[in-house]
Write a protein that holds these residues in place. Structure first.
Motif, short mmCIF file in Angstrom:
data_model
loop_
_atom_site.label_atom_id
_atom_site.label_comp_id
_atom_site.label_asym_id
_atom_site.label_seq_id
_atom_site.Cartn_x
_atom_site.Cartn_y
_atom_site.Cartn_z
N ALA A 154 9.92 34.58 -7.88
CA ALA A 154 8.97 35.77 -8.15
C ALA A 154 8.23 35.53 -9.68
O ALA A 154 7.19 36.04 -9.94
N VAL A 155 9.00 34.92 -10.32
CA VAL A 155 8.55 34.67 -11.75
C VAL A 155 7.35 33.80 -11.59
O VAL A 155 6.18 33.92 -12.26
N GLU A 156 7.34 32.84 -10.79
CA GLU A 156 6.28 31.79 -10.64
C GLU A 156 5.31 32.47 -9.87
O GLU A 156 3.81 32.36 -10.47
N GLU A 157 5.25 33.32 -9.16
CA GLU A 157 4.47 34.22 -8.48
C GLU A 157 3.59 34.93 -9.40
O GLU A 157 2.47 35.05 -9.36
N ARG A 158 4.39 35.71 -10.23
CA ARG A 158 3.84 36.56 -11.28
C ARG A 158 3.10 35.98 -12.34
O ARG A 158 2.08 36.25 -12.72
N VAL A 159 3.72 34.72 -12.54
CA VAL A 159 2.87 34.01 -13.73
C VAL A 159 1.39 33.66 -13.04
O VAL A 159 0.54 33.57 -13.81
N ARG A 160 1.63 33.07 -11.78
CA ARG A 160 0.16 32.56 -11.25
C ARG A 160 -0.98 33.78 -11.18
O ARG A 160 -2.12 33.67 -11.41
N LEU A 165 -5.56 36.48 -14.32
CA LEU A 165 -6.09 37.44 -14.95
C LEU A 165 -6.39 37.12 -16.50
O LEU A 165 -6.72 37.82 -17.32
N GLY A 166 -6.35 35.84 -16.67
CA GLY A 166 -6.77 35.20 -18.00
C GLY A 166 -5.67 35.38 -19.16
O GLY A 166 -5.98 35.23 -20.17
N ARG A 167 -4.25 35.49 -18.53
CA ARG A 167 -3.16 35.65 -19.49
C ARG A 167 -2.50 34.38 -20.11
O ARG A 167 -1.28 34.51 -20.01
N GLY A 168 -3.09 33.16 -19.78
CA GLY A 168 -2.15 32.17 -19.89
C GLY A 168 -1.71 32.08 -21.06
O GLY A 168 -0.52 31.33 -21.17
N VAL A 172 2.76 31.32 -21.93
CA VAL A 172 3.55 29.92 -22.34
C VAL A 172 4.87 29.84 -22.77
O VAL A 172 5.73 28.91 -22.31
N GLY A 173 5.26 30.74 -23.63
CA GLY A 173 6.60 30.99 -24.04
C GLY A 173 7.79 31.10 -23.25
O GLY A 173 8.66 30.61 -22.95
N GLU A 174 7.35 32.11 -22.20
CA GLU A 174 8.33 32.34 -21.03
C GLU A 174 8.24 31.09 -19.95
O GLU A 174 9.51 30.73 -19.36
N LEU A 196 -1.01 26.30 -20.37
CA LEU A 196 -1.55 25.68 -21.47
C LEU A 196 -3.06 25.25 -21.80
O LEU A 196 -4.05 25.44 -22.44
N HIS A 197 -3.47 24.79 -20.38
CA HIS A 197 -4.83 24.48 -20.46
C HIS A 197 -5.89 25.56 -20.37
O HIS A 197 -6.67 25.63 -20.87
N GLN A 198 -5.34 26.76 -19.76
CA GLN A 198 -5.99 27.88 -20.06
C GLN A 198 -6.29 28.58 -21.33
O GLN A 198 -7.23 29.09 -21.67
#
Length: 950
Positions: A154-160, A165-168, A172-174, A196-198
């Protein structure tokens, strides 16, 4: 709405830390994790005691539940277990799973921001590691590990979604913390590199890739996978990853080759949920599912129905395998994926490489129907992440790497009736519900058979369901009746049979001689696993004796019997060849329970390897030492249940706290350990052996039939298996008379008397014994005389019978007969002298159950003489023996004796605990007098405690 209960961290109740001992927390956690679902007692004992419950676990569990009810409302007792009646949303883990499912649905609908917020809300329920303060490895394996995995996913899916949404920069810290905690989780590294790339930190993104690669190589010896390598490539080319609303596009237009779904599909909710859950996984690798089961169980229909509800953007492929080589199947699949006819390579390995290349970038569903083996399936598995393969096979395909398997059985009654109604017409089924249920059961819940039966009814509107049920009732015609058009149960079974090598065909035919629902390999002395692989047998797991057991569908049994009659010479030949093995193995088990050989002078127990086989088996006693020989039973007072017992698969009453051996109890040693193993073996084989009595009789093997019926009497007596006892005795008596064996008839009449006596029918017992008297002489006549004394209503007549029998036993040197007669006399007179002599004789014979029977009488005598401490010691010793043998009725009687002694010792808590266990056992055994006596004593105990009025 706040959650009331928490398991996603330390256990919480109403926002506070759950108090109580560790085992109470484990019990509460198990109920919370299954909110509103029944949890069986056996499962709870496994959870609380980590798969090692003590003998007293069930009674102690009741105490724990009682304590929890003071803390948590809604704990209900249901048949076979307990249930916590709370809303699933009141428990954080269930709300977490619901919120994750809702977030995924919003994502599929394109509502990206809402989906990200949904995942965030779900993850906010976590307070630490799941079940952090619950000491149960069973719960951790079953629940904590899957919950932790779902949290990470769920963490990975939420981060994706956040990245789309442009929140890269925000994540990063999380993500650095995530890869620090889970350095081998490639997808977490992918998300960190993308973030990091975004955020414009390209050099750090490249450094993160190098960190990930170094970790994987050093720890696992593996190079990064395709997804991680692709993230690295995008950073090198400065290509931003696509957003969530620009999902990966497939190279070819989606195809859909699935067969049409079944319009009258019914039931199968559990397997459909299993497939659906797997299909919804956001897996980094393809998912492979194997649906296996016997012929005609509906594997293909389930797979097609499930696949029809699963969308995959890459398309849905279908291949009927059967005996086709994988190269031919690959040619079809490659064309379906868009490969031009002339571009399909000729060699198998080249086709495999092309297929893997074409599926690597697609999310496909591939249905491989009727697979023969693993080698046929392996080249056909797609490689794209998120792809799903559904394989149906009669074999579980255990060697197929990374595949999950589900064994599909038959339909339950409700599902089967619904299916029959779907094919025949629901109005006709509702008009004849009893006939519909008969058809369902005659078809054994097999979907193919039900479809054929329903089709015949649909084509015959003038037939009633009762008419078809009558036609199916004849076993000899049932397979003929189950044929309609190109559908036939016989044909489906024949496919599996014809595919077997000759030795396995012969083995299946020989099994057709048996009517038992299940059996162990020793019966035919052969490995049965090849028949499991062919889907013609099903493994039932290990029985209580540690043997693998196998079963089959009743229609498979009829087919095997048909093949045996046509190709193998009939059932008699097979049964005649196996009769000696069955009889000798059962005789050995009986010898363990009756460790003496009357009239031979060799009266010690003989474990395997210590002596030869005993003499004529018909001379063996049928378990006199477990007859109820209390003073009330011998003077005509209504019995409160006998001291017989059970070798059953059910629960056994545990000794109350502090119940040790003590008192007059003797040791057990090697012989007792052997006897217990043999008792477990008899219990495990009971259904097979009962069926074998009938099998032998039907085949005209009368000697084998009556002897087996006789050998089984101790099992039935101990276990109170009265229905089996009646049935086998009736068959055995007919067989003994057909064989003209007077001694066998007498032995079975004596066993019938034991049965009537156990049921409290003393007049019927006396009639059976009188019928046996003219058939025998000598020692056997003395044993019948001894039993006649037990059914006398006058004490003087009983004493004369016991004395006459004792004199014969003494003159013949029959030490077992002497022990039995001394016990009867001692119980009648309530005289410690004969009882102590009987106790010593049973010890010399190596018969712990005989000892336990005497100890019960001595406990009664001690209570009568006002020595309750000695009564308690004797009762405890008897209880330990009965419990160790699985003798439920004997244990219940010992619990009663112990409770009486504890009452006299003013140990009211101990008395009440013993009585509660005794009541449960008497109730399970259907012993109303015993239950009534336990209830009377419990009422008296509560009165003394001041809990109720007299």
């Amino acid at each position: 709405m706040n959650v009331r209960f928490g398991v996603l961290g330390p256990l919480r109740v109403e926002g506070e830390q759950a108090p109580g001992p560790a085992k109470h927390r484990a019990l509460l956690a198990a109920l919370l994790l299954a909110a509103r679902e029944q949890v069986p007692v056996e499962r709870l004992m496994s959870v609380v005691w980590d798969d090692r419950p003590p003998a007293s676990a069930e009674s102690v569990l009741r105490v724990y539940v009682s304590a929890l009810r003071k803390l948590v409302d809604g704990i209900r007792t249901v048949p076979g277990g307990y249930l916590l009646d709370v809303e699933p949303d009141d428990v954080d883990c269930h709300r977490f799973e619901r919120l994750v499912a809702e977030a995924r649905r919003r994502r599929e609908e394109g509502r990206i921001a809402e989906a990200a917020d949904g995942f965030r809300a779900a993850l906010g329920l976590w307070r630490g590691q799941a079940l952090a303060d619950v000491e149960s490895s069973v719960l951790r394996r079953s629940y904590a590990v899957p919950l932790e995995e779902l949290r990470l996913t769920a963490v990975e899916e939420r981060v994706r979604l956040d990245l789309s949404l442009g929140r890269g920069a925000e994540v990063v810290g999380e993500l650095r913390a995530l890869v620090g905690a889970h350095p081998l989780r490639e997808r977490a590294w992918v998300r960190l590199i993308e973030a990091l790339h975004q955020a414009g930190r390209r050099s750090e993104a490249l450094g993160a890739y190098q960190d990930a690669r170094r970790t994987l190589v050093e720890e696992l010896g593996l190079e990064p996978g395709a997804e991680l390598a692709e993230a690295h490539r995008r950073v090198l080319s400065d290509e931003q990853p696509g957003s969530a609303d620009r999902r990966s596009r497939e190279d070819a237009a989606p195809v859909n080759e699935l067969p049409p779904d079944v319009s009258d599909f019914a039931g199968r909710r559990q397997v459909l949920d299993w497939i659906g859950t797997a299909a919804r996984e956001q897996a980094a690798a393809p998912v492979h599912l194997v649906l296996h089961g016997p012929p005609g169980c509906g594997k293909s229909a389930v797979a097609v129905h499930a696949a029809a509800g699963i969308e995959r953007p890459g398309g849905r492929l279908y291949a009927a395998l059967g005996a086709r080589p994988p190269g031919a199947v690959l040619e079809d699949l490659l064309r379906s994926l868009g490969c031009p006819d002339g571009a399909v390579p000729p060699a198998l390995d080249e086709r495999v490489r092309l297929y893997r290349s074409m599926t690597a970038g697609r999310r496909l569903l591939v249905l491989l129907d009727d697979a023969a083996d693993e080698a046929q399936v392996r080249p056909l598995l797609p490689t794209g992440p998120g792809s799903l393969t559904l394989v149906t096979s009669r074999s579980p395909l255990a060697g197929l790497e990374a595949a999950r398997a589900y064994e599909l059985g038959v339909l339950d009654d409700d599902e089967a009736v619904a299916m029959l109604g779907g094919v025949t017409g629901h109005d006709r089924v509702r008009a004849e519900p009893e006939a519909a249920l008969r058809i369902v059961r005659l078809c054994g819940g097999l979907p193919l058979a039900l479809r054929i039966a329903g089709s015949r009814l649909a084509r015959k509107p003038g037939w009633t369901l009762d008419h078809l049920a009558g036609r199916l009732g004849d076993e000899r015609r049932r397979l003929d009746e189950l044929s309609a058009g190109d559908l036939a149960v016989r044909g489906s079974l024949a496919l599996g049979y014809r595919g077997l090598p000759d030795p396995e065909r012969r083995l299946l035919r020989e099994l057709g001689a048996l009517s038992a629902p299940d059996f162990a390999p020793w019966v035919l002395g052969a490995d049965l696993e090849p028949l499991v692989e062919a889907g013609l047998l099903q493994s039932r797991g290990l029985d209580e004796a540690g043997q693998e057991r196998y079963g089959w569908h009743d229609l498979t049994r009829l087919y095997a019997a048909e093949r045996l009659a046509e190709e193998g010479g009939g059932a008699r030949t097979v049964l005649e060849a196996r009769a000696a093995t069955v009889l000798e193995r059962t005789r050995q088990a009986r010898a363990a329970l009756l460790p003496a050989e009357p009239g031979t002078g060799r009266t010690e127990i003989h474990p395997p390897g210590r002596t030869g086989a005993p003499p004529e088996a018909a001379d063996w006693d049928t378990g006199f030492s477990r007859w109820p020989l209390t003073s009330s039973a011998l003077t005509g007072s209504p019995p409160t249940g006998s001291a017989t017992g059970s070798i059953s698969t059910g629960s056994v009453p545990a000794a109350p706290a502090g119940a040790g051996l003590g008192g007059r109890g003797g040791g057990t040693g090697l012989e007792t350990g052997w006897a217990r193993r043999e008792a477990r073996w008899l219990s495990a084989e009971r259904r097979f052996l009962v069926a074998a009595v009938d099998d032998f009789s039907r085949a005209g093997l009368y000697e084998a039939s009556w002897r087996l019926a006789f050998y089984l009497t101790p099992l039935f007596e101990l276990g109170a298996h009265h229905d089996d006892w009646h049935a086998t005795t009736a068959t055995g008596l007919d067989a003994a008379r057909a064989a003209g064996h007077r001694q066998g008839e007498a032995l079975l009449l004596r066993g019938l008397a034991d049965l009537h006596r156990a049921e409290g029918r003393t007049e019927a017992a006396a009639a059976a014994l009188r019928a046996a008297q003219p058939l025998v002489e000598g020692l056997e006549l003395a044993r019948i005389t001894l039993r006649l004394g037990l059914v006398q209503t006058r004490a003087d007549e009983a004493e004369r019978a016991f004395t006459r029998a004792l004199q014969v036993f003494d003159e013949a040197g029959d030490r077992r007969g002497r022990a039995d007669a001394l016990r009867a006399l001692g119980a009648l007179r309530m005289d410690a002298g004969p009882l102590e002599a009987s106790l010593a004789a049973y010890r010399e014979l190596g018969d712990p159950l005989g000892e336990a029977g005497v100890l019960l009488v001595l406990a009664e005598l001690s209570s009568t003489e006002g020595v309750p401490a000695e009564a308690a010691a004797s009762a405890r010793a008897a209880l330990k023996t009965f419990t160790s043998y699985g003798d439920r009725r004997g244990a219940a009687q010992a619990l009663l004796a112990l409770a009486r002694a504890m009452l006299d010792l003013a140990d009211l808590e101990g008395a009440l605990e013993a009585l509660m266990s005794a009541m449960g056992e008497f109730d399970g055994l259907g012993d109303e007098p015993g239950k009534a006596e336990a209830q009377r004593l419990a009422q008296e105990t509560r009165r003394r405690r001041g809990l109720c009025t007299s």
